[in-house]
Design an enzyme around this catalytic site. Sequence first.
Site, short mmCIF file in Angstrom:
data_model
loop_
_atom_site.label_atom_id
_atom_site.label_comp_id
_atom_site.label_asym_id
_atom_site.label_seq_id
_atom_site.Cartn_x
_atom_site.Cartn_y
_atom_site.Cartn_z
CG ASN A 78 34.77 28.84 23.76
OD1 ASN A 78 35.00 27.38 23.37
ND2 ASN A 78 33.99 29.10 24.72
CB CYS A 87 36.52 21.10 24.27
SG CYS A 87 36.79 20.70 22.42
N GLY A 88 34.89 17.86 23.90
CA GLY A 88 35.06 16.45 23.73
C GLY A 88 36.30 16.07 22.67
NE ARG A 222 29.35 27.71 25.78
CZ ARG A 222 29.07 27.62 27.08
NH1 ARG A 222 28.25 28.53 27.56
NH2 ARG A 222 29.67 26.91 28.00
CB CYS A 230 31.16 20.41 18.52
SG CYS A 230 30.53 20.59 20.29
#
Length: 294
Positions: A78, A87-88, A222, A230
Amino acid sequence: MKFAKGHGTENDFVLLCDPPAELRLTGAGVAALCDRRRGLGADGVLRVTAAAAAAAAGVLDRLPDGVAGDDWYMDYRNADGSVAQMCGNGVRVFAHYLRASGLETRDEFVVGSLAGPRPVTVHAADATGADVSVDMGKANTLGGGGEAFEATVGGRRFAGLAVDVGNPHLACLDPELSVDELAALDVAAPVSFDAAQFPDGVNIEVLTAPAAGVVHMRVHERGVGETRSCGTGTVAAVVAALAAAGADTGTLTVRVPGGDVVVTVTDATSYLRGPSVLVAHGEISEEWWQQAQR
């Protein structure tokens, strides 16, 4: 140190090609790299490596269930430097990078992650753009005992459905929320939720009810804050939208600020299909990188 910059529906990433997993990635270094003023700027970092190499180098304690040693491995961080399970959008950009760089020639292959294997299909790809589908695995709803989940976003309280897509999500569908109201919501502001329900934090999606097969969504991730898209969040959003309509399976287009993706939920798994764009390639100053790691 060479890098590439790419995005999937404007969810943007710095990619670091490191097949032997020799690169030292600290939280401070990743955060500096993702900073939009003192670094390159991104929602996260994708280290491109091999699963066996990641395990041998100590990046992984062990191979995640279902991930083979000869699979590619997406080491995702992140923007705050924390390690993330999945993470798509990142998987699509990761797969595109492999094809564009010549590291991979197949149309179908597996990308490993902390959340497990993610089979991908590259429908089309060139040096700049790609169309990629990802088998995201089965999305599981949480709180089957009737537990209520709520979050405050932009000063407004929403009820939501907790969904595990390899990482935790709270998908909040408000049937009274208009597209214009969603656009005006301050999703970038700090959010609140029950930390006892989500001790590791949670990604929060706010979405409209589906109309003509389209759901509008915004997300507060987050460790990042609001992002333009996302991928796992779009899967959670479709699960929530289908559940609100009394369905377990189906296909919907999810419209996020960064563009459109298509999500299909079946009894066994879920699929995410959407674009990837590689924007730039370059080299990070070694001196800057060493200073940023501290």
